[in-house]
Design a protein around this motif. Structure first.
Motif, PDB file in Angstrom:
ATOM      1  N   ALA A 300       0.805  -1.219   0.000  1.00 27.15           N
ATOM      2  CA  ALA A 300       0.000   0.000   0.000  1.00 27.15           C
ATOM      3  C   ALA A 300       0.839   1.271   0.000  1.00 27.15           C
ATOM      4  CB  ALA A 300      -0.938   0.000   1.203  1.00 27.15           C
ATOM      5  N   HIS A 301       2.155   1.138   0.200  1.00 24.57           N
ATOM      6  CA  HIS A 301       3.060   2.289   0.166  1.00 24.57           C
ATOM      7  C   HIS A 301       3.900   2.301  -1.114  1.00 24.57           C
ATOM      8  CE1 HIS A 301       2.210   3.438   4.372  1.00 24.57           C
ATOM      9  NE2 HIS A 301       2.101   2.130   4.569  1.00 24.57           N
ATOM     10  N   LEU A 302       3.519   1.460  -2.095  1.00 31.36           N
ATOM     11  CA  LEU A 302       4.165   1.342  -3.404  1.00 31.36           C
ATOM     12  C   LEU A 302       5.552   0.725  -3.321  1.00 31.36           C
ATOM     13  CD1 LEU A 302       3.083   4.738  -5.071  1.00 31.36           C
ATOM     14  CD2 LEU A 302       1.909   2.533  -5.086  1.00 31.36           C
ATOM     15  N   ARG A 303       5.881   0.095  -2.195  1.00 35.97           N
ATOM     16  CA  ARG A 303       7.127  -0.662  -2.090  1.00 35.97           C
ATOM     17  C   ARG A 303       6.918  -2.052  -2.676  1.00 35.97           C
ATOM     18  NH1 ARG A 303       7.385   1.610   3.379  1.00 35.97           N
ATOM     19  NH2 ARG A 303       6.144  -0.215   3.961  1.00 35.97           N
ATOM     20  N   VAL A 304       7.915  -2.517  -3.433  1.00 35.05           N
ATOM     21  CA  VAL A 304       7.850  -3.881  -3.953  1.00 35.05           C
ATOM     22  C   VAL A 304       7.899  -4.847  -2.773  1.00 35.05           C
ATOM     23  CG1 VAL A 304       9.030  -5.611  -5.355  1.00 35.05           C
ATOM     24  CG2 VAL A 304       8.906  -3.240  -6.139  1.00 35.05           C
ATOM     25  N   ASP A 321      -4.855  -0.288  -3.406  1.00 37.49           N
ATOM     26  CA  ASP A 321      -4.764   0.887  -2.538  1.00 37.49           C
ATOM     27  C   ASP A 321      -5.218   0.575  -1.110  1.00 37.49           C
ATOM     28  OD1 ASP A 321      -7.542   0.927  -2.454  1.00 37.49           O
ATOM     29  OD2 ASP A 321      -7.748   2.605  -3.833  1.00 37.49           O
ATOM     30  N   GLY A 322      -5.194   1.601  -0.279  1.00 39.58           N
ATOM     31  CA  GLY A 322      -5.513   1.422   1.131  1.00 39.58           C
ATOM     32  C   GLY A 322      -6.902   0.902   1.397  1.00 39.58           C
ATOM     33  N   ASN A 323      -7.803   1.030   0.411  1.00 41.35           N
ATOM     34  CA  ASN A 323      -9.174   0.534   0.565  1.00 41.35           C
ATOM     35  C   ASN A 323      -9.350  -0.877   0.004  1.00 41.35           C
ATOM     36  OD1 ASN A 323     -10.125   2.955   1.741  1.00 41.35           O
ATOM     37  ND2 ASN A 323     -10.276   3.900  -0.284  1.00 41.35           N
ATOM     38  N   GLY A 324      -8.248  -1.480  -0.450  1.00 37.20           N
ATOM     39  CA  GLY A 324      -8.331  -2.840  -0.978  1.00 37.20           C
ATOM     40  C   GLY A 324      -8.760  -2.919  -2.421  1.00 37.20           C
ATOM     41  N   ASN A 325      -8.786  -1.777  -3.121  1.00 31.29           N
ATOM     42  CA  ASN A 325      -9.209  -1.759  -4.525  1.00 31.29           C
ATOM     43  C   ASN A 325      -8.004  -1.813  -5.453  1.00 31.29           C
ATOM     44  OD1 ASN A 325     -11.982  -1.354  -3.778  1.00 31.29           O
ATOM     45  ND2 ASN A 325     -11.496   0.803  -3.390  1.00 31.29           N
ATOM     46  N   ALA A 326      -8.120  -2.593  -6.521  1.00 29.52           N
ATOM     47  CA  ALA A 326      -7.048  -2.654  -7.515  1.00 29.52           C
ATOM     48  C   ALA A 326      -6.983  -1.325  -8.263  1.00 29.52           C
ATOM     49  CB  ALA A 326      -7.304  -3.803  -8.485  1.00 29.52           C
ATOM     50  N   PRO A 328      -6.371   0.911 -11.393  1.00 26.36           N
ATOM     51  CA  PRO A 328      -6.362   0.676 -12.837  1.00 26.36           C
ATOM     52  C   PRO A 328      -5.129   1.277 -13.502  1.00 26.36           C
ATOM     53  CG  PRO A 328      -7.849   2.471 -12.314  1.00 26.36           C
ATOM     54  CD  PRO A 328      -7.385   1.913 -11.004  1.00 26.36           C
ATOM     55  N   PRO A 329      -4.698   0.719 -14.643  1.00 29.70           N
ATOM     56  CA  PRO A 329      -3.530   1.250 -15.349  1.00 29.70           C
ATOM     57  C   PRO A 329      -3.891   2.500 -16.149  1.00 29.70           C
ATOM     58  CG  PRO A 329      -4.413  -0.633 -16.540  1.00 29.70           C
ATOM     59  CD  PRO A 329      -5.234  -0.502 -15.284  1.00 29.70           C
ATOM     60  N   ARG A 330      -3.982   3.629 -15.478  1.00 29.72           N
ATOM     61  CA  ARG A 330      -4.351   4.896 -16.119  1.00 29.72           C
ATOM     62  C   ARG A 330      -3.301   5.948 -15.816  1.00 29.72           C
ATOM     63  NH1 ARG A 330     -10.803   5.539 -14.588  1.00 29.72           N
ATOM     64  NH2 ARG A 330     -11.563   3.679 -15.685  1.00 29.72           N
ATOM     65  N   ALA A 331      -3.235   6.954 -16.675  1.00 29.08           N
ATOM     66  CA  ALA A 331      -2.265   8.032 -16.485  1.00 29.08           C
ATOM     67  C   ALA A 331      -2.512   8.771 -15.179  1.00 29.08           C
ATOM     68  CB  ALA A 331      -2.322   8.998 -17.669  1.00 29.08           C
ATOM     69  N   GLN A 332      -3.784   8.944 -14.809  1.00 27.89           N
ATOM     70  CA  GLN A 332      -4.066   9.673 -13.571  1.00 27.89           C
ATOM     71  C   GLN A 332      -3.566   8.902 -12.351  1.00 27.89           C
ATOM     72  OE1 GLN A 332      -8.224  10.019 -12.224  1.00 27.89           O
ATOM     73  NE2 GLN A 332      -8.843   8.716 -13.936  1.00 27.89           N
ATOM     74  N   ALA A 333      -3.553   7.558 -12.420  1.00 27.63           N
ATOM     75  CA  ALA A 333      -3.018   6.761 -11.317  1.00 27.63           C
ATOM     76  C   ALA A 333      -1.509   6.962 -11.217  1.00 27.63           C
ATOM     77  CB  ALA A 333      -3.351   5.283 -11.520  1.00 27.63           C
ATOM     78  N   PRO A 358      -1.265   5.272   3.652  1.00 30.47           N
ATOM     79  CA  PRO A 358      -1.042   4.456   2.449  1.00 30.47           C
ATOM     80  C   PRO A 358      -1.502   5.206   1.204  1.00 30.47           C
ATOM     81  CG  PRO A 358      -3.011   3.720   3.573  1.00 30.47           C
ATOM     82  CD  PRO A 358      -2.390   4.765   4.460  1.00 30.47           C
ATOM     83  N   TYR A 359      -1.008   4.754   0.060  1.00 32.71           N
ATOM     84  CA  TYR A 359      -1.464   5.352  -1.198  1.00 32.71           C
ATOM     85  C   TYR A 359      -2.928   4.986  -1.431  1.00 32.71           C
ATOM     86  CZ  TYR A 359      -2.481   5.695  -6.145  1.00 32.71           C
ATOM     87  OH  TYR A 359      -3.097   5.959  -7.344  1.00 32.71           O
ATOM     88  N   GLU A 360      -3.715   5.977  -1.828  1.00 28.37           N
ATOM     89  CA  GLU A 360      -5.133   5.752  -2.119  1.00 28.37           C
ATOM     90  C   GLU A 360      -5.459   6.369  -3.469  1.00 28.37           C
ATOM     91  OE1 GLU A 360      -9.576   6.901  -0.394  1.00 28.37           O
ATOM     92  OE2 GLU A 360      -7.801   7.166   0.871  1.00 28.37           O
ATOM     93  N   TYR A 361      -5.910   5.535  -4.380  1.00 33.06           N
ATOM     94  CA  TYR A 361      -6.259   6.010  -5.725  1.00 33.06           C
ATOM     95  C   TYR A 361      -7.581   6.765  -5.695  1.00 33.06           C
ATOM     96  CZ  TYR A 361      -7.931   5.832 -10.562  1.00 33.06           C
ATOM     97  OH  TYR A 361      -8.439   6.158 -11.794  1.00 33.06           O
ATOM     98  N   ARG A 362      -7.602   7.920  -6.339  1.00 35.10           N
ATOM     99  CA  ARG A 362      -8.824   8.709  -6.456  1.00 35.10           C
ATOM    100  C   ARG A 362      -9.200   8.804  -7.931  1.00 35.10           C
ATOM    101  NH1 ARG A 362      -8.959  14.200  -3.185  1.00 35.10           N
ATOM    102  NH2 ARG A 362     -11.150  13.894  -3.756  1.00 35.10           N
TER     103      ARG A 362
END
Length: 436
Positions: A300-304, A321-326, A328-333, A358-362
């Motif tokens: 969740a912190h983008l560490r491998v 992300d921190g909410n358990g959601n995958a 998506p492969p998008r430029a905004q991500a 943690p990182y959270e995708y919006r």
């Protein structure tokens, strides 16, 4: 060579991370590695392929960006990783004309490594897909498509002239995949093919002689987006004379045709694969944990996972992300992940503890270009699940602003404004399509 932070991959996320860290930490701390000398915003590749955007005007030099933003640039492909010694290998650069070695193989020792190598096409084992299609993964792919398209247009024009307009079969462009790339390319090609008649291709009719077909496996184009956006895009494509075939699973691709599971045959003078992506094969050879699609698994912190000093972002990262959601492969991500890692590395450089958040995708929504004058999309609101449908000129202006926001991140506000004005003026003095 040693660098405290080494970023591999100069796409949208990797380049923004290098620029923002370079401006804060300086070249002694930040190094960007890429196998190309210049950067182009990947969502623009459909315009390069159609000839409506000149790559030589659009590309930004990594060496220039490194100088202006305070990071080091190393030219070459990453070929190996030794996580134990914290070293990556950068392959040699050979001359295209005589295969002489321009730059030797090099090794870079890092304190922290960020993988931002993007994605490549996933052909799903379809026979002939790799051999007989073009995928818009990089600038050279878009240029190769454009040159082949131009040659086919010239041949069709010649055929019309020799038959005094009575013959001439024209050309068939088949685009496999009705996602954003496929829809945007189809719309841009339609406008480009119509523009050629202004520059000596007076025997051709864009809609009649350049037949464009989208083959999509899902029940509708732009399947991940709201149904209203999909329906609006399909309507705009239909008005432009672009054929859309849904629920179509391609099973065979030959040099001049595409065959689906029902035995339907689609003539193809030029075929584009836009049906899926996967991580580059390099990642599987690095000894890092990878997901089913080949992406590197990160926490969740983008560490491998299992490697405290290695991070990954963008399309090459299998991120939840921190909410358990995958994610998506998008430029905004990739943009959001770059900002998250900027905070991580700034804190690290000051000796502070890692950020707890943690990182959270919006998801701010999606916009899809359907030609030069209009776009369609949905904008996400602050309330969960709320979204607004946008279309037309307003959506087009918002779509254009995304490109300007990326340029602002790597060039700054003033230079982005000057560049936008310069390109506006240049387009008034050049053909609508690139003719050479």
């Amino acid at each position: 060579m040693r660098s405290e932070i080494v970023i591999v991959g100069g796409g949208a996320g990797g380049l923004e991370l290098a620029c923002k860290l370079g401006r804060k930490l300086g070249p002694s701390k930040v190094t960007l590695v890429d196998s190309r000398l210049y950067h182009i915003w990947k969502p623009s590749l459909h315009e390069v392929a159609a000839g409506t955007l000149d790559i030589h005007q659009e590309g930004l030099s990594y060496q220039m960006l490194a100088h202006d933003n305070g990071f080091n640039f190393v030219f070459g492909p990453m070929t190996a990783l030794d996580a134990a010694s914290k070293t990556i290998t950068v392959g040699a650069i050979l001359s295209a004309s005589d295969n002489d070695e321009v730059l030797p193989e090099r090794r870079i020792t890092y304190g922290s490594l960020v993988l931002a190598v993007g994605s490549t096409s996933n052909y799903f084992g379809v026979p002939g897909a790799r051999e007989h299609t073009i995928s818009l993964n990089a600038t050279e792919d878009a240029e190769r498509f454009r040159l082949r398209m131009l040659r086919l247009m010239l041949a069709a024009e010649q055929e019309h002239e020799e038959s005094n307009g009575a013959g001439g079969a024209g050309l068939d462009v088949v685009i496999i995949g009705g996602g954003a790339t496929g829809v945007e390319l189809a719309a841009e090609l339609r406008e480009a093919s119509s523009a050629y008649v202004n520059y000596g291709f007076d025997q051709l009719d864009g809609k009649r002689d350049v037949r464009i077909t989208i083959l999509e496996g899902a029940p509708r184009v732009l399947a991940p987006l709201p149904e209203k956006v999909s329906a609006a895009a399909a309507d705009l494509l239909n008005k432009r004379g672009i054929r859309v075939v849904t629920n179509c699973r391609v099973t065979q691709i030959d040099k001049d045709r595409v065959v689906d599971k029902d035995g339907n045959v689609y003539p193809s003078s030029l075929c584009v694969w836009a049906a899926g992506i996967k991580a580059p094969d390099l990642l599987a050879s690095l000894g890092l944990p990878t997901a089913k699609g080949g992406q590197v698994e990160v926490d969740a912190h983008l560490r491998v996972k299992g490697a405290s000093d290695i991070y990954a972002l963008g399309d090459c990262a299998a991120c939840v992300d921190g909410n358990g959601n995958a994610v998506p492969p998008r430029a905004q991500a990739a943009h959001q992940q770059a900002d998250y890692l900027v905070t991580t590395f700034i804190r690290k450089s000051k000796g502070h503890a890692p950020q707890d958040r943690p990182y959270e995708y919006r998801d701010y929504g999606s916009l899809v270009s359907v030609g030069r004058d209009t776009s369609v999309g949905s904008l996400m609101g602050s309330l969960r699940g709320a979204s607004w449908f946008v279309q037309g000129t307003m959506a087009r202006l918002m779509y254009t602003s995304l490109h300007l926001m990326h340029h602002r991140a790597v060039l700054g506000t003033m230079r982005t404004g000057v560049l936008a004005l310069a390109r506006f003026l240049v387009r008034r003095a050049t053909p609508l399509v690139k003719l050479h």
